[in-house]
Scaffold this active site. Structure first.
Site, PDB file in Angstrom:
ATOM      1  N   LYS A  77       0.849  -1.358  -0.010  1.00  0.00           N
ATOM      2  CA  LYS A  77       0.066  -0.030  -0.082  1.00  0.00           C
ATOM      3  C   LYS A  77       0.869   1.205   0.112  1.00  0.00           C
ATOM      4  O   LYS A  77       1.781   1.301   0.814  1.00  0.00           O
ATOM      5  CB  LYS A  77      -0.840  -0.144   1.213  1.00  0.00           C
ATOM      6  CG  LYS A  77      -2.019   0.827   1.307  1.00  0.00           C
ATOM      7  CD  LYS A  77      -2.740   0.926   2.546  1.00  0.00           C
ATOM      8  CE  LYS A  77      -4.044   2.006   2.568  1.00  0.00           C
ATOM      9  NZ  LYS A  77      -4.806   1.749   3.947  1.00  0.00           N
ATOM     10  N   SER A 118      -9.697  -0.527   7.559  1.00  0.00           N
ATOM     11  CA  SER A 118      -9.367  -0.427   5.922  1.00  0.00           C
ATOM     12  C   SER A 118      -8.582  -1.768   5.519  1.00  0.00           C
ATOM     13  O   SER A 118      -7.987  -1.672   4.292  1.00  0.00           O
ATOM     14  CB  SER A 118      -8.259   0.634   5.869  1.00  0.00           C
ATOM     15  OG  SER A 118      -9.130   1.791   5.582  1.00  0.00           O
ATOM     16  N   SER A 151      -9.791   1.913   3.076  1.00  0.00           N
ATOM     17  CA  SER A 151      -8.782   2.464   2.204  1.00  0.00           C
ATOM     18  C   SER A 151      -7.850   1.856   1.466  1.00  0.00           C
ATOM     19  O   SER A 151      -7.256   2.054   0.465  1.00  0.00           O
ATOM     20  CB  SER A 151      -8.113   3.647   3.009  1.00  0.00           C
ATOM     21  OG  SER A 151      -6.994   3.058   3.818  1.00  0.00           O
TER      22      SER A 151
END
Ligand code: GLN
Length: 513
Positions: free
Chosen positions: A79, A178, A154
């Site tokens: 990420k 997330s 997210s």
């Protein structure tokens, strides 16, 4: 069966037996990314050269009979909120569009030492604020099960790259859900470890008392493989816990006798989609068939979870994000244009005889801060900064922030009570399946309610995993959330693995061409 449909554990066996090389495997994933990512947009940046070079280096070591790390040449996606030395790390924000970290996050160092191949950086909501990945400043990731739907957030890129078989493993972060929420909406497995289990050194901070790094994978076994590499105490992160890391993969093969599961009463109330409720109830029955005993438990303060989280997280964010001021860090507005504009404003006021207004104009430095932040941050990040600044301001601190901290303690106590009676607690991961892109973008409250079942684990600091447990009639994945006491990840993984051994929801892959 195509190579890319295997689990990471299966691929690792193939690498170890030299049935396939890391270079071949990496090339196959790069090809898949080239084919599918223009539709899915899970990656912000792909790293073909460095990935192939690392893969070849691992292959050469293996061929020479030299030791190879635990991840043995498996590609891993990261990420874009986790710092990678020499590689742009943007947090999906214009503010950090060109930021090249001078160091690696501890988890990146650990992945490299374990001989993972870093294949790319995945898309996310800006600074990890959001639940749909639509808040990225650069692109909106699509759900591989239905390209018109959001992948969750997210860590939407981290989950979507797995669902589209564009990586066998990926690393995400979870502040209020997330990892678990996008895992649920994309039909993959995602775990938020206990607060302190994984070092956050080099993770760009959102809400420091809640943020945690964790694995996303196709199966629990794969998640255990990755967590074993990520976990452990780190002297560089004062919040990382010095608690022994068990052998998670070995734990999976231990028999799980007399598992006691608690089904959270409050997570089956208003707002829960019927198909999700039915799939989760069916999962509970499956556990009973497998020999577990299930009982209803209550987390009475969980109804305050969203309100508490959306005070504490923005408060911490407003403080963490103060560093982006256009001077020390990140994006800076066009200074020349800004100064010229300020001069023109002053001249116009003076000309109009408004000397006092002219004197009250921003100083150039204040204008530089103001304008850099106005241009560098997206709307959701600004909303959080304003909420947090307001809640922390002198007149409101006691009424909001301090109150939220007290409720947080009660939420933690609910978990303590529940875990006196049961080993793990079960419920849905999300109230709804993946929704259409744009559907909640202009309704922040509706978006925040998506986090109903996930935020309490972060507030309490405990760990949780989401695993696939069914599909809706429109073929969208449904997630089952399993939460365990602090530092009991092995138990959580064992319970989740038990389910995956008896079901095959986790084996389904989205069909994209
Ligand atoms: N959706 C939640 C939020 O917007 C959770 C985000 C996260 O876990 N990073 O704050």
């Amino acid at each position: 069966m195509s190579l890319l449909n295997h689990t990471a554990t299966e691929l690792l066996a193939k690498l170890e037996s030299r049935e396939v090389s890391s270079a071949e495997l990496t090339a196959a994933y790069l090809k898949q990314i080239e084919t599918l990512d223009p539709q899915v947009q899970a990656y912000l940046r792909v790293l073909p050269e460095s990935a192939l070079a690392k893969a070849k280096e691992i292959d050469a070591r293996r061929a020479a009979g030299q030791p190879v790390g635990k991840l043995g040449g498996l590609p891993v996606a990261i990420k874009d909120v986790i710092c990678t030395q020499g590689e742009v790390t943007t947090c999906a924000s214009k503010m950090l569009e060109t930021f090249v970290p001078p160091y690696n996050a501890t988890v990146v160092e650990k992945l490299r030492a374990a001989d993972a191949v870093l294949i790319g950086k995945t898309n996310m909501d800006e600074f990890a604020m959001g639940g749909s990945t639509e808040n990225s400043a650069f692109q909106a990731t699509k759900n591989p099960w239905n390209l018109e739907c959001i992948p969750g957030g997210s860590s939407g890129g981290a989950a979507a790259c797995l669902a589209a078989s564009m990586a066998p493993l990926s690393v995400g972060t979870d502040t209020g859900g997330s990892i678990r929420q996008p895992a649920a909406l994309c039909g993959v497995t995602g775990m938020k470890p206990t607060y302190g289990r994984v070092s956050r050194y080099g993770l760009v901070a959102f809400a420091s008392s809640l943020d945690q790094i964790g694995p996303l994978a196709h199966t629990v076994e794969d998640a255990a493989l990755l967590l074993a590499v990520l976990a452990g105490h780190d002297p560089l992160d004062s919040t990382s816990a010095d608690v022994e890391v068990p052998d998670y993969r070995a734990a999976l093969s231990q028999p799980l006798k007399g598992l006691k599961i608690g089904v959270i009463k409050e997570h089956f109330g208003e707002g829960l989609d019927n198909e999700i409720a039915a799939a989760v109830q069916a999962a509970v029955q499956e556990y009973e068939k497998l020999g577990a005993t299930a009982k209803e438990i209550s987390l009475p303060h969980s109804k305050y979870g969203i309100a508490t989280y959306y005070i504490i997280a923005p408060c911490e964010a407003s403080s963490n994000l103060a560093r982006y001021d256009g001077v020390h860090y990140g994006y800076r507005t066009d200074e020349k244009a800004m100064l010229a504009e300020l001069d023109a404003e002053r001249a116009a006021l003076v000309k109009a005889g408004q000397q006092q207004e002219a004197d009250n104009l921003d100083t150039p430095l204040v204008r530089l801060y103001r304008q850099s932040r106005a241009e560098g941050f997206g709307p959701e990040v600004k909303r959080r900064i304003m909420l947090g600044t307001y809640a922390l301001s002198a007149g409101y601190y006691d009424a909001y922030y301090l109150k939220a901290l007290k409720v947080r303690r009660l939420i933690r106590q609910d978990y303590d009570h529940a875990f006196k009676e049961v080993d793990v607690i079960l419920g849905p991961t999300t109230p709804t399946p993946a929704f259409k892109m744009g559907e909640k973008l202009n309704d922040p409250l509706a978006m925040y309610l998506e986090d109903l079942y996930t935020v309490t684990a972060n507030l309490a600091g405990v760990g949780g995993i989401s695993i696939p447990c069914g599909f809706t009639k429109s073929n969208l994945p449904i997630g089952l959330q399993i939460q365990a006491p602090a530092f009991a990840e092995a138990k959580c993984l064992q319970a989740a693995h038990l389910f995956q051994q008896a079901t095959d929801w986790h084996n389904r892959r989205a069909k994209l061409q």
